[in-house]
Motif scaffolding. Structure first.
Motif, PDB file in Angstrom:
ATOM      1  N   ALA A   1     -68.003  72.227 -16.010  1.00 40.32           N
ATOM      2  CA  ALA A   1     -68.568  73.520 -15.629  1.00 40.32           C
ATOM      3  C   ALA A   1     -69.305  74.038 -16.861  1.00 40.32           C
ATOM      4  CB  ALA A   1     -67.460  74.472 -15.218  1.00 40.32           C
ATOM      5  N   PRO A   2     -70.600  74.322 -16.767  1.00 44.21           N
ATOM      6  CA  PRO A   2     -71.382  74.671 -17.958  1.00 44.21           C
ATOM      7  C   PRO A   2     -70.898  75.917 -18.693  1.00 44.21           C
ATOM      8  CG  PRO A   2     -72.829  74.291 -16.100  1.00 44.21           C
ATOM      9  CD  PRO A   2     -71.431  74.267 -15.584  1.00 44.21           C
ATOM     10  N   GLU A   3     -70.356  76.879 -17.976  1.00 41.96           N
ATOM     11  CA  GLU A   3     -69.949  78.130 -18.622  1.00 41.96           C
ATOM     12  C   GLU A   3     -68.794  77.921 -19.587  1.00 41.96           C
ATOM     13  OE1 GLU A   3     -69.182  77.989 -15.095  1.00 41.96           O
ATOM     14  OE2 GLU A   3     -71.298  78.195 -14.645  1.00 41.96           O
ATOM     15  N   SER A   4     -67.849  77.074 -19.215  1.00 41.17           N
ATOM     16  CA  SER A   4     -66.637  76.930 -20.002  1.00 41.17           C
ATOM     17  C   SER A   4     -66.452  75.542 -20.594  1.00 41.17           C
ATOM     18  CB  SER A   4     -65.426  77.249 -19.124  1.00 41.17           C
ATOM     19  OG  SER A   4     -65.321  76.298 -18.085  1.00 41.17           O
ATOM     20  N   GLY A   5     -67.135  74.562 -20.062  1.00 44.07           N
ATOM     21  CA  GLY A   5     -66.909  73.193 -20.494  1.00 44.07           C
ATOM     22  C   GLY A   5     -65.648  72.606 -19.892  1.00 44.07           C
ATOM     23  N   GLY A   6     -65.035  73.349 -18.968  1.00 46.58           N
ATOM     24  CA  GLY A   6     -63.786  72.917 -18.358  1.00 46.58           C
ATOM     25  C   GLY A   6     -64.002  72.047 -17.132  1.00 46.58           C
ATOM     26  N   ARG A   7     -62.883  71.733 -16.511  1.00 42.34           N
ATOM     27  CA  ARG A   7     -62.895  70.871 -15.327  1.00 42.34           C
ATOM     28  C   ARG A   7     -63.525  71.578 -14.128  1.00 42.34           C
ATOM     29  NH1 ARG A   7     -56.909  68.997 -14.268  1.00 42.34           N
ATOM     30  NH2 ARG A   7     -57.891  68.765 -12.254  1.00 42.34           N
ATOM     31  N   VAL A   8     -64.060  70.759 -13.242  1.00 44.02           N
ATOM     32  CA  VAL A   8     -64.493  71.270 -11.949  1.00 44.02           C
ATOM     33  C   VAL A   8     -63.363  70.992 -10.960  1.00 44.02           C
ATOM     34  CG1 VAL A   8     -66.950  70.957 -12.413  1.00 44.02           C
ATOM     35  CG2 VAL A   8     -65.702  69.124 -11.345  1.00 44.02           C
ATOM     36  N   ASP A   9     -63.235  71.842  -9.972  1.00 42.71           N
ATOM     37  CA  ASP A   9     -62.151  71.640  -9.006  1.00 42.71           C
ATOM     38  C   ASP A   9     -62.509  70.531  -8.027  1.00 42.71           C
ATOM     39  OD1 ASP A   9     -63.250  73.066  -6.380  1.00 42.71           O
ATOM     40  OD2 ASP A   9     -63.754  74.329  -8.100  1.00 42.71           O
ATOM     41  N   ILE A  10     -61.531  70.118  -7.256  1.00 43.21           N
ATOM     42  CA  ILE A  10     -61.685  68.967  -6.369  1.00 43.21           C
ATOM     43  C   ILE A  10     -62.695  69.238  -5.248  1.00 43.21           C
ATOM     44  CG2 ILE A  10     -59.770  69.503  -4.810  1.00 43.21           C
ATOM     45  CD1 ILE A  10     -59.031  66.469  -5.024  1.00 43.21           C
ATOM     46  N   ILE A  11     -62.769  70.480  -4.781  1.00 44.07           N
ATOM     47  CA  ILE A  11     -63.738  70.827  -3.726  1.00 44.07           C
ATOM     48  C   ILE A  11     -65.162  70.756  -4.272  1.00 44.07           C
ATOM     49  CG2 ILE A  11     -64.490  72.636  -2.135  1.00 44.07           C
ATOM     50  CD1 ILE A  11     -61.814  71.363  -1.379  1.00 44.07           C
ATOM     51  N   THR A  12     -65.379  71.300  -5.460  1.00 42.40           N
ATOM     52  CA  THR A  12     -66.704  71.229  -6.074  1.00 42.40           C
ATOM     53  C   THR A  12     -67.105  69.781  -6.317  1.00 42.40           C
ATOM     54  OG1 THR A  12     -66.315  73.362  -7.134  1.00 42.40           O
ATOM     55  CG2 THR A  12     -68.104  72.025  -8.013  1.00 42.40           C
ATOM     56  N   ALA A  13     -66.155  68.965  -6.755  1.00 43.69           N
ATOM     57  CA  ALA A  13     -66.437  67.546  -6.980  1.00 43.69           C
ATOM     58  C   ALA A  13     -66.824  66.846  -5.681  1.00 43.69           C
ATOM     59  CB  ALA A  13     -65.223  66.867  -7.616  1.00 43.69           C
ATOM     60  N   ALA A  14     -66.137  67.184  -4.587  1.00 47.35           N
ATOM     61  CA  ALA A  14     -66.450  66.572  -3.290  1.00 47.35           C
ATOM     62  C   ALA A  14     -67.823  67.012  -2.798  1.00 47.35           C
ATOM     63  CB  ALA A  14     -65.378  66.937  -2.264  1.00 47.35           C
ATOM     64  N   VAL A  15     -68.137  68.290  -2.925  1.00 38.10           N
ATOM     65  CA  VAL A  15     -69.442  68.788  -2.481  1.00 38.10           C
ATOM     66  C   VAL A  15     -70.553  68.218  -3.368  1.00 38.10           C
ATOM     67  CG1 VAL A  15     -70.840  70.870  -2.143  1.00 38.10           C
ATOM     68  CG2 VAL A  15     -68.447  70.856  -1.443  1.00 38.10           C
ATOM     69  N   HIS A  16     -70.275  68.060  -4.655  1.00 42.62           N
ATOM     70  CA  HIS A  16     -71.246  67.457  -5.569  1.00 42.62           C
ATOM     71  C   HIS A  16     -71.586  66.036  -5.115  1.00 42.62           C
ATOM     72  CE1 HIS A  16     -72.470  65.601  -9.498  1.00 42.62           C
ATOM     73  NE2 HIS A  16     -73.194  66.706  -9.524  1.00 42.62           N
ATOM     74  N   ALA A  17     -70.562  65.264  -4.758  1.00 36.83           N
ATOM     75  CA  ALA A  17     -70.788  63.902  -4.267  1.00 36.83           C
ATOM     76  C   ALA A  17     -71.537  63.922  -2.943  1.00 36.83           C
ATOM     77  CB  ALA A  17     -69.458  63.173  -4.112  1.00 36.83           C
ATOM     78  N   LEU A  18     -71.163  64.834  -2.056  1.00 37.61           N
ATOM     79  CA  LEU A  18     -71.834  64.926  -0.759  1.00 37.61           C
ATOM     80  C   LEU A  18     -73.320  65.231  -0.932  1.00 37.61           C
ATOM     81  CD1 LEU A  18     -71.683  65.051   2.359  1.00 37.61           C
ATOM     82  CD2 LEU A  18     -71.222  67.492   2.112  1.00 37.61           C
ATOM     83  N   LEU A  19     -73.652  66.203  -1.790  1.00 36.05           N
ATOM     84  CA  LEU A  19     -75.061  66.530  -2.021  1.00 36.05           C
ATOM     85  C   LEU A  19     -75.802  65.359  -2.655  1.00 36.05           C
ATOM     86  CD1 LEU A  19     -74.884  70.227  -3.282  1.00 36.05           C
ATOM     87  CD2 LEU A  19     -75.616  69.390  -1.046  1.00 36.05           C
ATOM     88  N   PHE A  20     -75.136  64.628  -3.534  1.00 40.39           N
ATOM     89  CA  PHE A  20     -75.761  63.456  -4.137  1.00 40.39           C
ATOM     90  C   PHE A  20     -76.069  62.403  -3.080  1.00 40.39           C
ATOM     91  CE2 PHE A  20     -75.150  59.148  -5.818  1.00 40.39           C
ATOM     92  CZ  PHE A  20     -76.250  59.083  -6.654  1.00 40.39           C
ATOM     93  N   TYR A  21     -75.113  62.118  -2.202  1.00 42.85           N
ATOM     94  CA  TYR A  21     -75.334  61.092  -1.179  1.00 42.85           C
ATOM     95  C   TYR A  21     -76.375  61.532  -0.153  1.00 42.85           C
ATOM     96  CZ  TYR A  21     -71.500  58.513  -3.201  1.00 42.85           C
ATOM     97  OH  TYR A  21     -70.704  57.827  -4.079  1.00 42.85           O
TER      98      TYR A  21
END
Length: 162
Positions: free
Chosen positions: A104-124
């Motif tokens: 996550a650019p604001e904190s440099g921390g982890r992204v949650d599992i839902i964001t990761a899934a949507v990120h993959a979906l948008l990529f595909y």
């Protein structure tokens, strides 16, 4: 508010996030991301085979009722990305091999599992449509931090792992 070192993208400090840990964005090259994707195709294939075997066994044990789980196989790539990117290492196995992680650019921390899934979906979705894929890549080519369009939509960044 912004870090002006060459090779670093603008860093935004949002209220509520720890500001003592700087979040340097060393550009994740588009080439490294492409190779990571090609490696991930192999791992997704293996994950799909493993999932198929597991569902087959569950189906036999439940006298065919478990075979309805075969409906999740088309989403195996999204499940794989959600588990790995949303996990503690913040990257798929291909990204780990290429030295990348998703933050996550604001904190440099982890992204949650839902964001990761949507990120993959948008990529595909983007990679399955030539025009969207070209727009996605164009964003990465013109931005100094090499963030693609689907990264910007979800507010994530792919950076080099420390």
């Amino acid at each position: 508010m912004q870090n002006t070192q060459p090779g670093y993208a603008a860093r935004f400090v949002a209220p509520g996030y720890a500001t003592s840990l700087p979040v340097p964005f060393v550009r994740a090259s588009l080439g490294a991301r492409a190779v990571a994707y090609l490696l991930d195709i192999l791992f997704i294939f293996g994950f799909t085979v493993l999932l198929t075997l597991l569902i087959t066994v569950v189906g036999v044990v439940t006298f065919g009722l478990g075979w309805t789980l075969f409906a999740i196989l088309p989403a195996s790539g999204i499940i794989y990305s959600a588990i790995t990117v949303g996990g503690p290492r913040q990257s798929t196995i291909g990204q780990r091999l290429m030295g990348l992680r998703v933050v996550a650019p604001e904190s440099g921390g982890r992204v949650d599992i839902i964001t990761a899934a949507v990120h993959a979906l948008l990529f595909y979705v983007a990679i399955s449509t030539f025009l969207l894929w070209c727009v996605d890549i164009a964003f990465g080519l013109v931005r100094s931090d090499r963030r693609l369009a689907h990264d910007l939509l979800l507010g994530v960044a792919v950076v080099h792992a420390p």
